[in-house]
Scaffold this motif. Structure first.
Motif, PDB file in Angstrom:
ATOM      1  N   LEU A  22       0.825  -1.059  -0.095  1.00 27.81           N
ATOM      2  CA  LEU A  22       0.009  -0.153  -0.072  1.00 27.81           C
ATOM      3  C   LEU A  22       0.912   1.390   0.134  1.00 27.81           C
ATOM      4  CD1 LEU A  22      -2.593  -1.133   2.715  1.00 27.81           C
ATOM      5  CD2 LEU A  22      -3.019  -0.581   0.280  1.00 27.81           C
ATOM      6  N   PHE A  23       0.736   2.220  -0.942  1.00 27.02           N
ATOM      7  CA  PHE A  23       1.460   3.360  -1.037  1.00 27.02           C
ATOM      8  C   PHE A  23       0.772   4.336  -0.636  1.00 27.02           C
ATOM      9  CE2 PHE A  23       3.512   6.762  -3.858  1.00 27.02           C
ATOM     10  CZ  PHE A  23       4.527   6.746  -3.339  1.00 27.02           C
ATOM     11  N   GLU A  24       1.347   5.416  -0.278  1.00 27.60           N
ATOM     12  CA  GLU A  24       0.668   6.626   0.190  1.00 27.60           C
ATOM     13  C   GLU A  24      -0.479   6.445   1.340  1.00 27.60           C
ATOM     14  OE1 GLU A  24      -0.630   9.071  -3.416  1.00 27.60           O
ATOM     15  OE2 GLU A  24       1.186   9.994  -3.229  1.00 27.60           O
ATOM     16  N   ASN A  79      14.664  16.994  -6.542  1.00 31.94           N
ATOM     17  CA  ASN A  79      13.534  17.141  -7.542  1.00 31.94           C
ATOM     18  C   ASN A  79      12.223  17.131  -7.035  1.00 31.94           C
ATOM     19  OD1 ASN A  79      15.124  17.516  -9.889  1.00 31.94           O
ATOM     20  ND2 ASN A  79      15.530  15.169 -10.147  1.00 31.94           N
ATOM     21  N   HIS A  80      11.873  16.470  -5.888  1.00 34.95           N
ATOM     22  CA  HIS A  80      10.609  16.399  -5.407  1.00 34.95           C
ATOM     23  C   HIS A  80      10.619  15.922  -3.609  1.00 34.95           C
ATOM     24  CE1 HIS A  80       6.470  15.457  -5.070  1.00 34.95           C
ATOM     25  NE2 HIS A  80       6.418  14.224  -4.975  1.00 34.95           N
ATOM     26  N   VAL A  81       9.848  16.670  -3.058  1.00 38.37           N
ATOM     27  CA  VAL A  81      10.005  16.601  -1.597  1.00 38.37           C
ATOM     28  C   VAL A  81       9.121  15.552  -0.840  1.00 38.37           C
ATOM     29  CG1 VAL A  81       8.112  18.239  -0.968  1.00 38.37           C
ATOM     30  CG2 VAL A  81      10.423  18.222   0.521  1.00 38.37           C
ATOM     31  N   GLU A  82       8.147  14.610  -1.747  1.00 43.47           N
ATOM     32  CA  GLU A  82       7.471  13.963  -1.050  1.00 43.47           C
ATOM     33  C   GLU A  82       8.295  12.972  -0.234  1.00 43.47           C
ATOM     34  OE1 GLU A  82       4.342  12.214  -3.497  1.00 43.47           O
ATOM     35  OE2 GLU A  82       3.312  11.138  -2.092  1.00 43.47           O
ATOM     36  N   PRO A  83       8.037  12.286   0.832  1.00 45.92           N
ATOM     37  CA  PRO A  83       8.662  11.811   1.726  1.00 45.92           C
ATOM     38  C   PRO A  83       9.068  10.439   1.046  1.00 45.92           C
ATOM     39  CG  PRO A  83       6.950  12.722   3.042  1.00 45.92           C
ATOM     40  CD  PRO A  83       6.524  12.839   1.754  1.00 45.92           C
ATOM     41  N   ASP A  84       8.474   9.822  -0.126  1.00 44.71           N
ATOM     42  CA  ASP A  84       8.989   8.575  -0.587  1.00 44.71           C
ATOM     43  C   ASP A  84      10.527   9.016  -1.175  1.00 44.71           C
ATOM     44  OD1 ASP A  84       7.524  10.125  -2.253  1.00 44.71           O
ATOM     45  OD2 ASP A  84       7.333   8.371  -3.633  1.00 44.71           O
ATOM     46  N   HIS A  85      10.821  10.111  -1.366  1.00 40.27           N
ATOM     47  CA  HIS A  85      12.091  10.583  -1.938  1.00 40.27           C
ATOM     48  C   HIS A  85      12.909  11.369  -1.124  1.00 40.27           C
ATOM     49  CE1 HIS A  85      10.369   9.333  -5.804  1.00 40.27           C
ATOM     50  NE2 HIS A  85       9.156  10.003  -5.499  1.00 40.27           N
ATOM     51  N   SER A  86      12.275  11.993  -0.126  1.00 42.68           N
ATOM     52  CA  SER A  86      13.114  12.987   0.914  1.00 42.68           C
ATOM     53  C   SER A  86      13.090  12.222   2.133  1.00 42.68           C
ATOM     54  CB  SER A  86      12.614  14.280   0.962  1.00 42.68           C
ATOM     55  OG  SER A  86      11.207  14.185   1.613  1.00 42.68           O
ATOM     56  N   LEU A 146       3.554  17.661 -11.138  1.00 43.75           N
ATOM     57  CA  LEU A 146       3.826  16.362 -11.504  1.00 43.75           C
ATOM     58  C   LEU A 146       4.935  15.793 -10.516  1.00 43.75           C
ATOM     59  CD1 LEU A 146       4.451  17.163 -15.340  1.00 43.75           C
ATOM     60  CD2 LEU A 146       2.317  16.583 -14.224  1.00 43.75           C
ATOM     61  N   HIS A 147       4.516  15.895  -9.326  1.00 39.65           N
ATOM     62  CA  HIS A 147       3.302  15.414  -8.875  1.00 39.65           C
ATOM     63  C   HIS A 147       2.669  16.071  -7.766  1.00 39.65           C
ATOM     64  CE1 HIS A 147       1.985  12.317  -5.530  1.00 39.65           C
ATOM     65  NE2 HIS A 147       0.636  12.636  -6.191  1.00 39.65           N
ATOM     66  N   TRP A 148       3.552  17.194  -7.306  1.00 37.36           N
ATOM     67  CA  TRP A 148       3.216  18.193  -6.459  1.00 37.36           C
ATOM     68  C   TRP A 148       3.697  19.501  -6.609  1.00 37.36           C
ATOM     69  CZ3 TRP A 148       4.682  16.212  -0.451  1.00 37.36           C
ATOM     70  CH2 TRP A 148       3.850  15.254  -0.068  1.00 37.36           C
ATOM     71  N   ASN A 165      11.951  12.230 -12.031  1.00 39.46           N
ATOM     72  CA  ASN A 165      11.346  12.055 -10.969  1.00 39.46           C
ATOM     73  C   ASN A 165      10.142  11.435 -11.161  1.00 39.46           C
ATOM     74  OD1 ASN A 165       9.573  13.351  -8.180  1.00 39.46           O
ATOM     75  ND2 ASN A 165      11.701  12.954  -7.748  1.00 39.46           N
ATOM     76  N   ASP A 166       8.887  11.873 -10.492  1.00 37.12           N
ATOM     77  CA  ASP A 166       7.655  11.044 -10.449  1.00 37.12           C
ATOM     78  C   ASP A 166       7.114  10.733 -11.903  1.00 37.12           C
ATOM     79  OD1 ASP A 166       7.484  10.569  -7.789  1.00 37.12           O
ATOM     80  OD2 ASP A 166       5.704  11.937  -7.355  1.00 37.12           O
ATOM     81  N   ALA A 167       7.451  11.777 -12.551  1.00 39.67           N
ATOM     82  CA  ALA A 167       6.626  11.582 -14.307  1.00 39.67           C
ATOM     83  C   ALA A 167       7.591  10.262 -14.827  1.00 39.67           C
ATOM     84  CB  ALA A 167       6.986  12.797 -15.014  1.00 39.67           C
ATOM     85  N   THR A 193      -1.125   2.194 -14.595  1.00 39.26           N
ATOM     86  CA  THR A 193      -1.714   1.997 -13.498  1.00 39.26           C
ATOM     87  C   THR A 193      -1.238   3.319 -12.592  1.00 39.26           C
ATOM     88  OG1 THR A 193      -1.909  -0.247 -13.473  1.00 39.26           O
ATOM     89  CG2 THR A 193      -1.911   0.932 -11.222  1.00 39.26           C
ATOM     90  N   TYR A 194       0.233   3.668 -12.533  1.00 42.81           N
ATOM     91  CA  TYR A 194       0.735   4.610 -11.879  1.00 42.81           C
ATOM     92  C   TYR A 194       0.243   6.014 -12.444  1.00 42.81           C
ATOM     93  CZ  TYR A 194       5.056   7.641 -10.487  1.00 42.81           C
ATOM     94  OH  TYR A 194       5.523   8.760  -9.839  1.00 42.81           O
ATOM     95  N   TYR A 195       0.101   6.304 -13.640  1.00 43.22           N
ATOM     96  CA  TYR A 195      -0.123   7.374 -14.405  1.00 43.22           C
ATOM     97  C   TYR A 195      -1.786   7.691 -13.745  1.00 43.22           C
ATOM     98  CZ  TYR A 195      -2.835  10.504 -17.246  1.00 43.22           C
ATOM     99  OH  TYR A 195      -3.715  11.469 -17.824  1.00 43.22           O
ATOM    100  N   SER A 226      11.988   8.251 -10.949  1.00 39.83           N
ATOM    101  CA  SER A 226      12.328   8.095  -9.378  1.00 39.83           C
ATOM    102  C   SER A 226      11.765   6.834  -8.949  1.00 39.83           C
ATOM    103  CB  SER A 226      12.058   9.231  -8.502  1.00 39.83           C
ATOM    104  OG  SER A 226      10.593   9.495  -8.796  1.00 39.83           O
ATOM    105  N   HIS A 227      10.944   6.085  -9.732  1.00 34.56           N
ATOM    106  CA  HIS A 227      10.286   5.009  -9.322  1.00 34.56           C
ATOM    107  C   HIS A 227      10.381   3.870 -10.564  1.00 34.56           C
ATOM    108  CE1 HIS A 227       8.319   6.446  -5.867  1.00 34.56           C
ATOM    109  NE2 HIS A 227       7.777   7.320  -6.406  1.00 34.56           N
ATOM    110  N   GLY A 228      10.625   2.628 -10.548  1.00 34.91           N
ATOM    111  CA  GLY A 228      10.377   1.745 -11.442  1.00 34.91           C
ATOM    112  C   GLY A 228      11.856   1.757 -12.475  1.00 34.91           C
TER     113      GLY A 228
HETATM  114 FE1  FEO Z   1       5.081  12.190  -5.513  1.00 34.75          FE
HETATM  115 FE2  FEO Z   1       7.239   9.229  -5.942  1.00 34.75          FE
HETATM  116  O1  FEO Z   1       6.532  10.940  -4.915  1.00 34.75           O
END
Ligand code: FEO
Length: 399
Positions: A22-24, A79-86, A146-148, A165-167, A193-195, A226-228
């Motif tokens: 489960l993500f987010e 590139n992005h501050v969401e905690p999955d990266h920061s 994209l995304h925050w 990053n997320d894109a 699915t990610y999109y 940043s994913h996959g």
């Molecule tokens: Fe918007 Fe992978 O974090």
């Protein structure tokens, strides 16, 4: 896994979260796990681009230290501050307190709020700013939403490399990092699915950003999200797919999601499936309580019609349908035909409430909601069939 060289002197130093389902929080189902991709660029000055979720700081550190002592890092690009990266940021910065942090203004504000790192050395950047690190010039491209609001990408022209990053990501842990090492049908399924679940609400911005990047005419042969997986064989494939999904290019396809108390709404749903199918429409039928919403949203991306059914329960919808609609409306799927149906006992309620939510997401309600009391008779099932057939005709006309 060790650090992996993706370009000469550029290394993947991320981590795999094989077990995450489960993500987010509780929202996004990730049956194939998740990866957090961070990249280390070794040049005259050493640069880390992004980091990992906090629990994986040790793994990232081990990979970095297999290449250089972490104390040698001069620059950190967020590139992005969401905690999955920061998430690893506070632990990491304790070891490199003098490194310069490059990020957007929004990212700086969020970093300070999340991690209280007032003492660090920030350099706020915007599109067009360039950081020279020796032989390389790192170009920053803001990618707001994209995304925050804080998002940006980093382009390395000397390596023809876009760190996006997320894109262009996918939630997927794979022991093979590159596109050509993976089953690409599976990768593109995960990318879709990610999109759908992460970026669909921002589709108009996404199209504009891709067009802006295309106008920049970047000489690029690799996209490393940043994913996959990293796209080295065919980076154009994921860009084309994003344009198709974001536009969106519709298929002659209908998604039906329903919930039922005593199978009346289920019988209606199945008759509607037959009516749609009679018009050569591809139909997918999901009972809400036994279906994975994350996958349904992926199917909705390119479906022309979304039909929602619920028995009336306490003058409204069955709660599983309310929950589904809450998420669907937030994801803002565009240009859909919508329709609502359901059974009721002594009082109606579900269908009107479903229609109100579908209007909120901008769906074109091409048929009045279909309501049947208690259990559908043979004639009423025929009416459900005709209802599906009529919507099928409208899908045919609009695709
Ligand atoms: Fe918007 Fe992978 O974090």
């Amino acid at each position: 896994m060790p650090a992996i060289e993706i370009k000469k002197g550029v290394y993947w130093v991320g981590a795999f979260d094989w077990d995450l389902r489960l993500f987010e929080g509780p929202i996004y189902h990730t049956p194939n796990g998740v990866s957090y991709n961070a990249y280390l660029i070794i040049d005259d000055q050493i640069t880390l681009v992004d980091s990992v979720e906090s629990r994986f700081f040790g793994e990232m550190l081990e990979k970095i230290e297999s290449l250089i002592p972490i104390s040698k890092i001069d620059h950190v690009i967020i590139n992005h501050v969401e905690p999955d990266h920061s998430g690893a940021f506070p632990d990491m910065m304790k070891l490199i307190p003098n490194a310069k942090i490059h990020c957007t203004q929004k990212a700086k504000e969020a970093l300070l709020k999340y991690y209280y790192g007032e003492e660090y050395n920030y350099n706020v950047v915007k599109t067009g700013d360039v950081l020279n690190i020796g032989k390389r010039n790192l170009h920053f491209i803001e990618s707001r939403m994209l995304h925050w609001p804080d998002n940006m990408m980093t382009f390395v022209p000397e390596d023809k490399l876009l760190l996006s990053n997320d894109a262009f990501g996918q939630h997927l842990a794979s022991s093979h990092l590159f596109d050509d090492e993976n089953d690409m049908d599976m990768v593109m399924r995960e990318a879709k699915t990610y999109y759908a679940n992460i970026l669909m609400p921002f589709a108009p911005l996404l199209i504009r950003k891709i067009e802006e990047i295309q106008k920049m005419d970047l000489d690029m042969d690799m996209i490393a999200p940043s994913h996959g997986v990293v796209f080295r064989k065919d980076p154009g494939r994921i860009i084309d797919a994003y344009l198709k999904w974001a536009k969106p290019e519709m298929n002659k396809k209908a998604i039906i999601v329903y919930e039922t108390m005593y199978e009346s709404t289920m019988k209606m749903a199945r008759a509607i499936v037959d009516g749609l199918s009679s018009q050569d429409i591809e139909v997918k039928l999901y009972k809400a309580d036994s279906s994975d919403f994350t996958s349904i949203f992926s199917e909705i991306v390119d479906a022309k019609a979304v039909l929602i059914g619920s028995s009336t329960f306490n003058n409204g919808m069955i709660p599983q349908i309310s929950y589904f609609l809450e998420e669907l409306v937030g994801l803002k799927p565009r240009n859909k035909i919508g329709a609502a149906f359901g059974s009721y006992g002594w009082g109606k309620g579900a269908v009107k409430k479903i229609e109100a939510r579908m209007k909120e997401m901008g769906a074109d309600l091409v048929e009045e909601g279909l309501e049947i009391q208690y259990a559908p008779s043979a004639d009423e099932l025929k009416a459900c069939y005709e209802y599906g057939k009529s919507i099928g005709e409208k899908i045919q006309q609009s695709c």
